[in-house]
Write an enzyme that holds these catalytic residues in place. Structure first.
Site, short mmCIF file in Angstrom:
data_model
loop_
_atom_site.label_atom_id
_atom_site.label_comp_id
_atom_site.label_asym_id
_atom_site.label_seq_id
_atom_site.Cartn_x
_atom_site.Cartn_y
_atom_site.Cartn_z
N LYS A 260 5.45 6.19 -1.18
CA LYS A 260 6.83 6.60 -0.89
C LYS A 260 7.44 7.44 -2.02
CE LYS A 260 7.37 2.61 2.14
NZ LYS A 260 7.64 3.06 3.51
N TYR B 195 4.00 -6.45 5.07
CA TYR B 195 3.17 -5.38 5.66
C TYR B 195 2.61 -4.54 4.53
CZ TYR B 195 2.11 -1.01 8.17
OH TYR B 195 1.50 0.13 8.68
N ASP C 206 2.13 -5.18 -4.11
CA ASP C 206 2.30 -4.00 -3.26
C ASP C 206 3.72 -3.49 -3.48
OD1 ASP C 206 2.07 -3.30 0.34
OD2 ASP C 206 2.84 -2.17 -1.37
P1 KE4 Z 1 2.04 4.04 4.45
O1 KE4 Z 1 0.57 3.95 4.84
O2 KE4 Z 1 2.95 4.01 5.67
O3 KE4 Z 1 2.35 5.18 3.50
O4 KE4 Z 1 2.36 2.72 3.59
C1 KE4 Z 1 2.09 1.45 4.13
C2 KE4 Z 1 2.96 0.43 3.43
C3 KE4 Z 1 2.39 -0.37 2.47
N1 KE4 Z 1 3.12 -1.29 1.79
C4 KE4 Z 1 4.45 -1.43 2.04
C5 KE4 Z 1 5.22 -2.47 1.28
C6 KE4 Z 1 5.09 -0.62 3.01
O5 KE4 Z 1 6.41 -0.79 3.26
C7 KE4 Z 1 4.34 0.33 3.72
C8 KE4 Z 1 4.94 1.20 4.81
N2 KE4 Z 1 6.30 0.89 5.16
C9 KE4 Z 1 6.67 1.27 6.51
C10 KE4 Z 1 8.10 0.80 6.79
N3 KE4 Z 1 8.43 -0.46 6.36
C11 KE4 Z 1 6.54 2.73 6.72
C12 KE4 Z 1 7.23 3.25 7.96
C13 KE4 Z 1 6.24 3.45 9.08
O6 KE4 Z 1 5.32 2.64 9.25
O7 KE4 Z 1 6.43 4.46 9.78
#
Ligand code: KE4
Length: 428
Positions: free
Chosen positions: A267, A144, A239
């Site tokens: 993060k 993701y 990523d």
């Molecule tokens: P954000 O747009 O949520 O800041 O980041 C997206 C993203 C991009 N790449 C990786 C590897 C990620 O894990 C994420 C976001 N992770 C999720 C949980 N696995 C965030 C939690 C959520 O969606 O509320």
């Protein structure tokens, strides 16, 4: 466990927010029951609105690696807020955070701050497309990269075929340029590059697949991505939104010694405030406006308060002995959970990369999304609820990683292992 106030707040939230939340995974849909509304947090603890206390292994999905309300971070934010919250103009803090990132990630020669991981990956792909003048990208099933349209795509009729939308609202046209293939499958990857080499702008990968739980790269997998993209002048995007400063201070690329062309971060670099970043080779990043023609912008990008939280966090993490302490805690929980599962006589598989980890309720080796899906998610849901009732807050989904912080004590780990042993026994 008392939960009346959370229940009431969730009812109200549902009348105001889609699904009562501002991000889907928080709604506990994968595990059932209602989400807990959090009142405050400190160190390794979460305190909900009904007075329950939990040892927190979600840590805001990764950012809180120092633990909640770290004194240095809190102090720095309080000081910064007294000078204003946003100017829409450059500040020295953007330079300071950029320097810390570049020092930790030598592959990043130039970096652009944004406000989320989604913006980071979306912009990195646009940079790669602008740089190569090609349109297609390869991503890996189960990985993701945020919710940009082109990344909400799944494999078409078969692996290596043009993508189809993975969510309503994503036009076919947006998805067709995204080719989705199995993680860790070097053979299919090489075939796909061969088939589409002329049209491929980028390959984007989570070097450790934290959105499938915690799936490690097979030996030679990341090396194959690097070799094939190098040979075909395709941009390799790591990523590291989740793995950055989590798998090690220099992320997965330092741990696995692979140098990508662009790295996406998020993060941890915001220390709990909204920060994402993408950066890499100067020759690629100089294509980004206003230096180059590829447009990308953001009102709150480089926000001084968010920069402050990021600077304070990375400064703490850079201190001597930090990752030794983090890894010692991680080894404790790995050994403890494996041993608890064995003693309870329940089949699980545990994987860890630095201070991110996952326990799958399966007996088969988890190497990609399809093997991860062999996990018994009903069992996971029961385990989740048992642990919650024992004061342990793990991710409300089998396909999410668990995280540790500097503030998780040996007593926290011991309590977690005893709770896991008893919960394993009860769900057997
Ligand atoms: P954000 O747009 O949520 O800041 O980041 C997206 C993203 C991009 N790449 C990786 C590897 C990620 O894990 C994420 C976001 N992770 C999720 C949980 N696995 C965030 C939690 C959520 O969606 O509320």
């Amino acid at each position: 466990m008392k939960s009346e106030r959370s229940k009431r707040l969730f009812q109200i939230a549902n009348s105001l927010l889609p699904g009562g939340v501002n991000s889907p995974v928080r709604a506990f849909k994968a595990v059932g029951g209602n989400p807990l509304f959090i009142e405050r947090a400190k160190g390794s603890r979460l305190y909900d609105v009904d007075g329950n206390v939990f040892i927190d292994y979600v840590l805001s999905w990764g950012p809180m690696i120092l633990g909640h309300t770290h004194p240095e971070v809190t102090k720095a934010i309080k000081e910064a807020v007294s000078k204003g919250t946003s100017y829409g103009a450059p500040t020295e803090k953007e330079i300071l955070l950029a320097r810390l990132i570049k020092k930790a990630f030598p592959s990043i020669e130039k970096v652009r701050m944004v406000n989320s991981g989604t913006e980071a990956t979306m912009s990195a792909i646009r940079a790669a497309r602008g740089f190569t003048k090609r349109d297609k990208i390869i991503k890996f099933e189960g990985c993701y990269h945020g919710h940009a349209d082109g990344l909400l795509a799944k494999a078409g009729s078969g692996a290596a075929t043009l993508g189809i939308p993975d969510s309503p609202g994503v036009p076919e046209d947006y998805a067709r340029n995204t080719i989705t293939i199995p993680f860790n499958n070097i053979k299919v990857f090489k075939e796909t590059v061969n088939r589409h080499r002329k049209d491929l702008a980028a390959v984007i990968v989570e070097p450790v697949a934290g959105n499938i739980g915690c799936v490690l790269p097979a030996p030679g997998f990341l090396e194959a991505l690097r070799e094939e993209t190098e040979r075909n002048e395709i941009v390799l995007i790591f990523d590291e939104v989740m793995t950055g400063f989590r798998v090690s201070y220099g992320g997965a690329q330092s741990f696995y010694k692979i140098k990508p062309d662009i790295t996406c971060l998020g993060k941890v670099i915001g220390g709990g405030l909204p920060v994402g970043a993408y950066g890499g080779k100067k020759e690629i990043m100089s294509i980004i406006a206003p230096e180059g023609p590829v447009y990308q912008a953001g009102t709150l990008s480089g926000n001084p308060i968010a920069m402050t939280a990021g600077i304070a966090t990375l400064t703490e993490l850079a201190k001597k002995g930090t990752y030794e302490k983090l890894n010692k805690t991680a080894e404790m929980i790995e050994h403890g959970l494996k041993d608890a599962s064995k003693r309870a006589g329940i089949k699980t598989r545990f994987y860890r990369a630095g201070t991110m980890f996952c326990t799958y309720f399966t007996d088969c080796e988890v190497i990609d999304y399809s093997t991860a899906k062999s996990s018994d998610t009903v069992k996971f849901g029961n385990f989740f609820r048992k642990m919650l009732n024992r004061g342990i807050y793990i991710a409300p989904s089998q396909f999410e990683a668990g995280f540790l912080s500097l503030s998780h004590s040996a007593a926290d780990i011991n309590k977690t292992i005893i709770s896991a042993y008893n919960s394993f026994l009860e769900i057997k």
